[in-house]
Design a protein around this motif. Structure first.
Motif, PDB file in Angstrom:
ATOM      1  N   MET A 140      15.614  12.198  13.970  1.00 39.17           N
ATOM      2  CA  MET A 140      14.616  11.132  14.010  1.00 39.17           C
ATOM      3  C   MET A 140      13.305  11.599  13.380  1.00 39.17           C
ATOM      4  O   MET A 140      12.653  10.857  12.637  1.00 39.17           O
ATOM      5  CB  MET A 140      14.411  10.687  15.450  1.00 39.17           C
ATOM      6  N   LEU A 141      12.916  12.838  13.656  1.00 31.12           N
ATOM      7  CA  LEU A 141      11.682  13.375  13.084  1.00 31.12           C
ATOM      8  C   LEU A 141      11.803  13.628  11.587  1.00 31.12           C
ATOM      9  O   LEU A 141      10.792  13.663  10.877  1.00 31.12           O
ATOM     10  CB  LEU A 141      11.300  14.678  13.800  1.00 31.12           C
ATOM     11  N   ASN A 142      13.027  13.788  11.113  1.00 34.57           N
ATOM     12  CA  ASN A 142      13.221  14.009   9.677  1.00 34.57           C
ATOM     13  C   ASN A 142      12.771  12.807   8.852  1.00 34.57           C
ATOM     14  O   ASN A 142      12.487  12.942   7.658  1.00 34.57           O
ATOM     15  CB  ASN A 142      14.683  14.340   9.378  1.00 34.57           C
ATOM     16  N   TRP A 143      12.682  11.632   9.469  1.00 34.34           N
ATOM     17  CA  TRP A 143      12.120  10.474   8.762  1.00 34.34           C
ATOM     18  C   TRP A 143      10.688  10.795   8.337  1.00 34.34           C
ATOM     19  O   TRP A 143      10.270  10.470   7.225  1.00 34.34           O
ATOM     20  CB  TRP A 143      12.125   9.255   9.685  1.00 34.34           C
ATOM     21  N   TYR A 144       9.917  11.414   9.232  1.00 40.50           N
ATOM     22  CA  TYR A 144       8.538  11.796   8.910  1.00 40.50           C
ATOM     23  C   TYR A 144       8.511  12.937   7.887  1.00 40.50           C
ATOM     24  O   TYR A 144       7.677  12.949   6.980  1.00 40.50           O
ATOM     25  CB  TYR A 144       7.805  12.241  10.174  1.00 40.50           C
ATOM     26  N   ARG A 145       9.407  13.889   8.058  1.00 39.09           N
ATOM     27  CA  ARG A 145       9.401  15.062   7.172  1.00 39.09           C
ATOM     28  C   ARG A 145       9.774  14.712   5.744  1.00 39.09           C
ATOM     29  O   ARG A 145       9.423  15.424   4.812  1.00 39.09           O
ATOM     30  CB  ARG A 145      10.349  16.117   7.746  1.00 39.09           C
ATOM     31  N   ALA A 146      10.496  13.608   5.573  1.00 35.42           N
ATOM     32  CA  ALA A 146      10.907  13.195   4.232  1.00 35.42           C
ATOM     33  C   ALA A 146       9.852  12.345   3.528  1.00 35.42           C
ATOM     34  O   ALA A 146      10.015  12.016   2.351  1.00 35.42           O
ATOM     35  CB  ALA A 146      12.225  12.421   4.310  1.00 35.42           C
ATOM     36  N   MET A 147       8.759  12.013   4.228  1.00 34.10           N
ATOM     37  CA  MET A 147       7.734  11.155   3.640  1.00 34.10           C
ATOM     38  C   MET A 147       7.168  11.731   2.349  1.00 34.10           C
ATOM     39  O   MET A 147       6.887  11.014   1.388  1.00 34.10           O
ATOM     40  CB  MET A 147       6.576  10.946   4.630  1.00 34.10           C
ATOM     41  N   LYS A 148       7.013  13.040   2.332  1.00 28.85           N
ATOM     42  CA  LYS A 148       6.398  13.686   1.172  1.00 28.85           C
ATOM     43  C   LYS A 148       7.262  13.576  -0.080  1.00 28.85           C
ATOM     44  O   LYS A 148       6.774  13.784  -1.198  1.00 28.85           O
ATOM     45  CB  LYS A 148       6.125  15.152   1.478  1.00 28.85           C
ATOM     46  N   ASP A 149       8.536  13.232   0.086  1.00 34.05           N
ATOM     47  CA  ASP A 149       9.455  13.135  -1.056  1.00 34.05           C
ATOM     48  C   ASP A 149       9.543  11.732  -1.627  1.00 34.05           C
ATOM     49  O   ASP A 149      10.313  11.496  -2.564  1.00 34.05           O
ATOM     50  CB  ASP A 149      10.862  13.596  -0.638  1.00 34.05           C
ATOM     51  N   LEU A 150       8.756  10.800  -1.092  1.00 37.02           N
ATOM     52  CA  LEU A 150       8.817   9.419  -1.581  1.00 37.02           C
ATOM     53  C   LEU A 150       8.159   9.331  -2.962  1.00 37.02           C
ATOM     54  O   LEU A 150       6.953   9.544  -3.101  1.00 37.02           O
ATOM     55  CB  LEU A 150       8.118   8.476  -0.602  1.00 37.02           C
ATOM     56  N   LYS A 151       8.958   9.035  -3.973  1.00 31.54           N
ATOM     57  CA  LYS A 151       8.469   8.961  -5.354  1.00 31.54           C
ATOM     58  C   LYS A 151       8.362   7.525  -5.852  1.00 31.54           C
ATOM     59  O   LYS A 151       7.716   7.250  -6.856  1.00 31.54           O
ATOM     60  CB  LYS A 151       9.417   9.735  -6.284  1.00 31.54           C
ATOM     61  N   GLU A 152       9.017   6.615  -5.142  1.00 28.68           N
ATOM     62  CA  GLU A 152       9.118   5.235  -5.621  1.00 28.68           C
ATOM     63  C   GLU A 152       7.734   4.591  -5.724  1.00 28.68           C
ATOM     64  O   GLU A 152       6.913   4.705  -4.846  1.00 28.68           O
ATOM     65  CB  GLU A 152       9.981   4.419  -4.670  1.00 28.68           C
ATOM     66  N   LYS A 153       7.506   3.926  -6.848  1.00 28.13           N
ATOM     67  CA  LYS A 153       6.271   3.171  -7.055  1.00 28.13           C
ATOM     68  C   LYS A 153       6.561   1.686  -6.890  1.00 28.13           C
ATOM     69  O   LYS A 153       7.623   1.204  -7.280  1.00 28.13           O
ATOM     70  CB  LYS A 153       5.707   3.424  -8.454  1.00 28.13           C
ATOM     71  N   SER A 154       5.589   0.987  -6.317  1.00 29.41           N
ATOM     72  CA  SER A 154       5.745  -0.458  -6.150  1.00 29.41           C
ATOM     73  C   SER A 154       5.683  -1.142  -7.505  1.00 29.41           C
ATOM     74  O   SER A 154       4.888  -0.755  -8.367  1.00 29.41           O
ATOM     75  CB  SER A 154       4.636  -0.989  -5.248  1.00 29.41           C
ATOM     76  N   PRO A 155       6.539  -2.147  -7.746  1.00 26.36           N
ATOM     77  CA  PRO A 155       6.438  -2.910  -8.994  1.00 26.36           C
ATOM     78  C   PRO A 155       5.046  -3.499  -9.153  1.00 26.36           C
ATOM     79  O   PRO A 155       4.343  -3.755  -8.170  1.00 26.36           O
ATOM     80  CB  PRO A 155       7.496  -4.017  -8.805  1.00 26.36           C
ATOM     81  N   LYS A 156       4.631  -3.707 -10.401  1.00 25.67           N
ATOM     82  CA  LYS A 156       3.275  -4.199 -10.650  1.00 25.67           C
ATOM     83  C   LYS A 156       3.083  -5.624 -10.150  1.00 25.67           C
ATOM     84  O   LYS A 156       1.995  -6.009  -9.740  1.00 25.67           O
ATOM     85  CB  LYS A 156       2.964  -4.106 -12.146  1.00 25.67           C
TER      86      LYS A 156
END
Length: 284
Positions: free
Chosen positions: A205-221
């Motif tokens: 469950m805590l790994n959800w927080y630990r993976a935050m730093k790996d979020l690369k996706e950008k929101s569409p314009k």
């Protein structure tokens, strides 16, 4: 109303899913947050099913009986959101209404941003759009201070030891203190503690927080096309209201509902208001 519980194959992972109501009627997907479970939505699952909806409440990866991949990278937002797309595909649902709280809300933001063609309307509780949150963590010292625990969770093992101490006593007290308009349900907290202990699931469950730093996706314009109703507790101790306002600025059609004297758990603290809102929003 009978609740059906089943394990399904959702892409490359097996998820435990609760469903209610007849298939073929308007579908609603309910996404729980941290540290809850699919059954934390029980009252709303029954409510919506009794009013003619097919309700789907998955236990998200890392939680309860669902599979728990071992790598932190397995809990990136891209994986979490794709799980829900696979769940919808399993039940042959092309388009659904969406409800999410906390991390379930965060996944909801991702889903309606990246997969807008799969959703009619979204009711999101107590979490901002990921780009707004990222900006506030970096540029807003007061929000960064409120989010201190997210930084602490990045350390291995120690957060698990602290959270589980004395049968999750201090963690449970922190949950209780973040509710104001009504007490956090004691029966739900007892059930959650039992599940955390028996399933040894806290690391995942805590790994959800630990993976935050790996979020690369950008929101569409372009702005988010799915109509969004964002519900926020005015006394949420973790999240500033400004993030809600900034999140709605990303939407073509957005409605903001601020609940006074309400903390982080609107679905527990404001059951009458939330029940009425759900039914009116989805057309009952």
């Amino acid at each position: 109303m009978e609740l059906k519980n089943e394990m399904i194959q959702a892409g490359g992972i097996r998820l435990n899913v609760i469903t209610a109501g007849p298939k073929g009627v308007p579908p609603v997907v309910l996404l729980h947050g941290f540290p809850e479970r699919a059954l934390s939505w029980r009252d709303y699952i029954e409510l919506l099913a009794n009013h003619g909806f097919f309700v789907i409440a998955p236990e998200q990866r890392g939680y309860g009986h669902s599979e728990r991949p071992g790598k932190v990278s397995d809990y990136r937002m891209e994986c979490l959101s794709l799980d829900i797309v696979h769940v919808m595909n399993h039940y042959q649902i092309k388009k659904a209404n969406l409800i999410g709280h906390d991390w379930g809300c965060a996944v909801g933001w991702f889903l309606i941003t990246i997969y807008p063609e799969r959703f009619n309307k979204a009711l999101l509780l107590s979490s901002p759009h990921w780009e707004v949150f990222r900006k506030h963590l970096l540029l807003n010292p007061s929000q960064a201070l409120k989010s201190w625990y997210m930084f602490a969770i990045q350390f291995p093992k120690l957060p698990e030891l602290f959270i589980s101490a004395h049968n999750f006593k201090f963690f449970g007290e922190a949950i209780k203190k973040s509710a104001f308009n009504a007490p956090y349900p004691e029966s739900e907290l007892v059930a959650l503690k039992k599940e955390w202990k028996e399933k040894s699931s806290m690391t995942f469950m805590l790994n959800w927080y630990r993976a935050m730093k790996d979020l690369k996706e950008k929101s569409p314009k372009e702005k988010i096309s799915v109509p969004v109703t964002l519900v926020w507790g005015a006394r949420d101790p973790f999240l500033q209201k400004k993030m809600a306002e900034d999140s709605l600025a990303l939407c073509e059609k957005g409605q903001f509902i601020l609940l006074e004297n309400t903390g982080h758990w609107p679905h527990h603290e404001n059951k009458i208001e939330l029940s009425t809102l759900m039914l009116s929003l989805f057309g009952v």
